[in-house]
Structures are given as C-alpha cells and as structure tokens.
Design an enzyme around this catalytic site. Structure first.
Site, PDB file in Angstrom:
ATOM      1  N   SER A  93      -2.309  -2.574  -7.274  1.00  0.00           N
ATOM      2  CA  SER A  93      -1.603  -1.285  -7.355  1.00  0.00           C
ATOM      3  C   SER A  93      -1.565  -0.677  -8.744  1.00  0.00           C
ATOM      4  CB  SER A  93      -0.177  -1.438  -6.834  1.00  0.00           C
ATOM      5  OG  SER A  93      -0.211  -1.490  -5.435  1.00  0.00           O
ATOM      6  N   TYR A 103      -9.519   3.393  -0.832  1.00  0.00           N
ATOM      7  CA  TYR A 103      -8.301   2.759  -1.355  1.00  0.00           C
ATOM      8  C   TYR A 103      -8.484   1.248  -1.503  1.00  0.00           C
ATOM      9  CZ  TYR A 103      -3.539   0.907  -1.328  1.00  0.00           C
ATOM     10  OH  TYR A 103      -2.392   0.199  -1.631  1.00  0.00           O
ATOM     11  N   TYR A 110       8.412  -0.287  -7.477  1.00  0.00           N
ATOM     12  CA  TYR A 110       8.943  -0.145  -6.106  1.00  0.00           C
ATOM     13  C   TYR A 110      10.469  -0.244  -6.108  1.00  0.00           C
ATOM     14  CZ  TYR A 110       4.078  -1.421  -5.840  1.00  0.00           C
ATOM     15  OH  TYR A 110       2.732  -1.487  -6.070  1.00  0.00           O
ATOM     16  N   LYS A 136      -3.288   2.533  -8.973  1.00  0.00           N
ATOM     17  CA  LYS A 136      -2.697   3.794  -8.491  1.00  0.00           C
ATOM     18  C   LYS A 136      -2.402   4.753  -9.642  1.00  0.00           C
ATOM     19  CE  LYS A 136      -0.766   1.521  -4.411  1.00  0.00           C
ATOM     20  NZ  LYS A 136       0.365   0.766  -3.856  1.00  0.00           N
ATOM     21  N   VAL A 188       0.148  -6.290  -6.946  1.00  0.00           N
ATOM     22  CA  VAL A 188       0.433  -7.509  -6.192  1.00  0.00           C
ATOM     23  C   VAL A 188      -0.497  -8.674  -6.631  1.00  0.00           C
ATOM     24  CG1 VAL A 188      -1.044  -7.176  -4.160  1.00  0.00           C
ATOM     25  CG2 VAL A 188       1.286  -7.998  -3.854  1.00  0.00           C
TER      26      VAL A 188
HETATM   27  N1  GLN Z   1      -3.841  -3.864  -1.877  1.00  0.00           N
HETATM   28  C1  GLN Z   1      -2.402  -3.906  -1.824  1.00  0.00           C
HETATM   29  C2  GLN Z   1      -1.954  -3.220  -0.560  1.00  0.00           C
HETATM   30  O1  GLN Z   1      -2.404  -2.159  -0.317  1.00  0.00           O
HETATM   31  C3  GLN Z   1      -1.810  -3.254  -3.036  1.00  0.00           C
HETATM   32  C4  GLN Z   1      -0.309  -3.333  -3.046  1.00  0.00           C
HETATM   33  C5  GLN Z   1       0.285  -3.711  -4.376  1.00  0.00           C
HETATM   34  O2  GLN Z   1      -0.400  -4.106  -5.331  1.00  0.00           O
HETATM   35  N2  GLN Z   1       1.594  -3.702  -4.430  1.00  0.00           N
HETATM   36  O3  GLN Z   1      -1.166  -3.738   0.174  1.00  0.00           O
END
Ligand code: GLN
Length: 338
Positions: free
Chosen positions: A98, A225, A273, A101, A291
């Site tokens: 993430s 994505y 988050y 992003k 993550v």
């Molecule tokens: N690839 C993970 C997902 O889409 C990314 C989420 C994250 O890093 N929090 O669930």
C-alpha cells in the site's frame, strides 16, 4: 543505556493505560544534530529491535508474504543536505504494497490534478484498509485514496487513455525517477497471488463499478492495482523516493510543493488506516504503511525516512517499524507539530 521500550500499537482497548502518554520530548525548536550521532542511533535501534520478543504477524493472505521471516528490520534516512544513513537490512527488497498508493496518487494528481477529488474523498475512514462498510453508506465514493477502495479509484483514473501495461510502466518510471534508481521492479509472482486471492478487492471493484465510480472493466483496474502493490523496493530506495514528498532540496522536481504538502496531510490523516490517529499522536509525522511491513515517513524540509519490518500489528501496520518510528522521532525531535 537501552532505548525505552514502546508498547504495542494495537487498538486502544488492548493498550495498557500507562502507555497512553509518554510526554518526554523537549519543547522548542529541533536542535541541529550531528549525522554521526544519528547514524550511531540507527545502528543501536537496529541492534535493539532484534531483541524484540514479539515481531507481530506477517500478512498471510498470499504465500509470498506469509513466507517472509518476521524478524527482519531496516531503516533508511535521507537528510535535507543529501546525507544518506541506513541500518539493518537496507538492501533487502520488500513488497511495498500500500505504500504504492501514495505514488500512484502522485502520478494521477500530476495527470489530472484536482479532478480526482470528484471521485474520492479526503477523510480518514476509521475502518480497516479493505473495509467495504462505508462504501455503501457513501454511495460508492471512497473515504480516501489510501484505503483499498480509494486506491482502486486512483488506479482506475491512471488507466484513462492508457492500457494497464502503459499505466504501469509510467508508474514505474515515476518511482524510478523519484528514487533516482532504475533498479525498481514488480514481482510477477506477488502480482499473480494478489489476483488469485484478492477476493475482497474484487468485491470492492465491483461495488465501485455498480456506482459508476470505476471507468474501466473491474478486471483491468484490479490487474493494474495488483501489479502496483507488487513493486519491490529496499528502504534505501524508498527513502530516496520520499524526498519529493518531504520537499528536500535536491529532490527530483516531480511535484509542486503545494501538492507535496497535501500528500503529507493525507498520509498523516489516512496513511495508517484506523491506526492513523495513534500514529500521528505517537510519531507526529505523516507516514504511509503497507501490509508488506514498509513505512514511508516524511519530516518536511528535514528528512525522508523508510522503515521495514514485515510483522504487523492488529491494524495491519508494521509492528516493530511503528515502534522504531516513534523512537526515531523521540531521538530527533522531528514532528510536524514543533
Ligand atoms: N495488496 C494489499 C491489498 O490490496 C495491499 C493492502 C495494504 O498494504 N494494506 O489487500
């Protein structure tokens, strides 16, 4: 003198009350400090975190992340004068997940400017990164670009007049230019696993489509994505890529200062988050987690920082990485609030 222990960053209800506040930072402006002392601190931090008895849980939704050993740590810092300092596993590439992003949003803002805000909001969600809860209540307009639903909209916008391959190569080009390093790639096996097991993301994309907030076929947006999440970087590369958001002199001119400030605001309010408030409270700097255990953090005008430790806390943010972020800002006095 050992570094002070920090408590787990789990939900407030799990935290012992005595860790609620350790207000021990000196007041006043940040003293200029010696890079040598900071390097010694980073080395000490890296040694001491290895004594951790709880590294958190690695993400288990795909085998590539589930198989990563949790007891790993790296930290890299780039200072305003260009000094680069690192400790730990600084050259081990990890899945940025993430953290991508932030850079995808930066690309889209560069392409279409503020138009993206018609499709995605800028408010913290207070929910998990992959939650679908608010999407129905708010009629398919995601709360922010850093939860999965919002990131899918950003990625979808990147696909305007572009095939996924072209959008991804632009995205990679942007990351490489930001880091000043061509050796940044997508791990195809991670991307394939994301696609194989990404049932929630499939649900989110379809939900967005039902509200007309996805302009491409869900599988195209999802495929793009999943690939952006599968970019691998080292902390050294990520800290270099963060220079433009930290507005460091000498950063590649890829982003106007006003845009960098706004990205920082979003990282501060939404980058962790439902753990964003606690991260802001304890660390005091904008940060974005993934993550895979990565955290990109900026001390505007002062430093860009990348931390990696793959074990996660209950919010899905790096456990030891978050603790290290707090210790670093305790040591340096860096905060957007001072
Ligand atoms: N690839 C993970 C997902 O889409 C990314 C989420 C994250 O890093 N929090 O669930």
């Amino acid at each position: 003198v050992p570094l002070p222990r920090r408590a787990d960053y789990g939900p407030a209800s799990h935290r012992p009350p005595e860790t609620a506040m350790t207000d021990d930072r000196p007041a006043g402006p940040v003293p200029p400090f010696d890079p040598g002392k900071l390097k010694a601190f980073l080395d000490r931090l890296s040694t001491e975190v290895h004594a951790a008895d709880d590294w958190g849980q690695v993400a288990t939704y795909i085998p590539e992340l589930a198989d990563v050993a949790p007891n790993q740590f790296a930290i890299s810092v780039v200072l305003a004068d260009g000094t680069r300092l690192s400790a730990g596993a600084r050259s081990v590439p990890f899945s940025i997940q993430s953290v991508s992003k932030v850079f995808m949003l930066a690309c889209v803002l560069g392409r279409e400017g503020d138009n993206i805000w018609r499709r995605v909001d800028r408010e913290p969600s207070g929910d998990r990164f992959d939650s679908i809860l608010l999407l129905e209540q708010e009629k398919g307009r995601p709360r922010n670009p850093f939860i999965n639903a919002g990131a899918l909209v950003t990625t979808d916008a990147m696909l305007a007049n572009r095939a996924p391959k072209q959008a991804l190569s632009e995205f990679l080009g942007f990351l490489r230019a930001a880091a000043g390093d061509e050796d940044i790639h997508i791990d195809p096996s991670v991307a394939a696993s994301e696609a194989r097991y990404g049932f929630r993301n499939v649900a989110l994309a379809n939900y967005l489509k039902s509200y007309d907030n996805l302009h491409n076929a869900p599988e195209l947006t999802l495929g793009t994505y999943f690939h952006q999440c599968a970019v691998e970087m080292t902390t050294d590369q990520l800290a270099m890529a963060g220079r433009m958001i930290a507005q460091l002199p000498g950063a590649p001119p890829l982003m106007a200062p006003a845009r960098a400030r706004r990205l920082g605001a979003l990282m501060m309010t939404c980058g962790h988050y439902d753990g964003s408030g606690d991260f802001a409270f304890r660390v005091g700097l904008p940060g974005k987690s993934g993550v895979g255990g990565g955290i990109l953090m900026v001390a505007p005008g002062r430093a860009s920082i990348a931390i990696w430790s793959p074990g996660l806390n209950s919010y899905g943010n790096s456990k030891v990485g978050t603790e290290a972020a707090e210790l670093l800002t305790d040591f340096t006095g860096w905060s957007v609030f001072s």
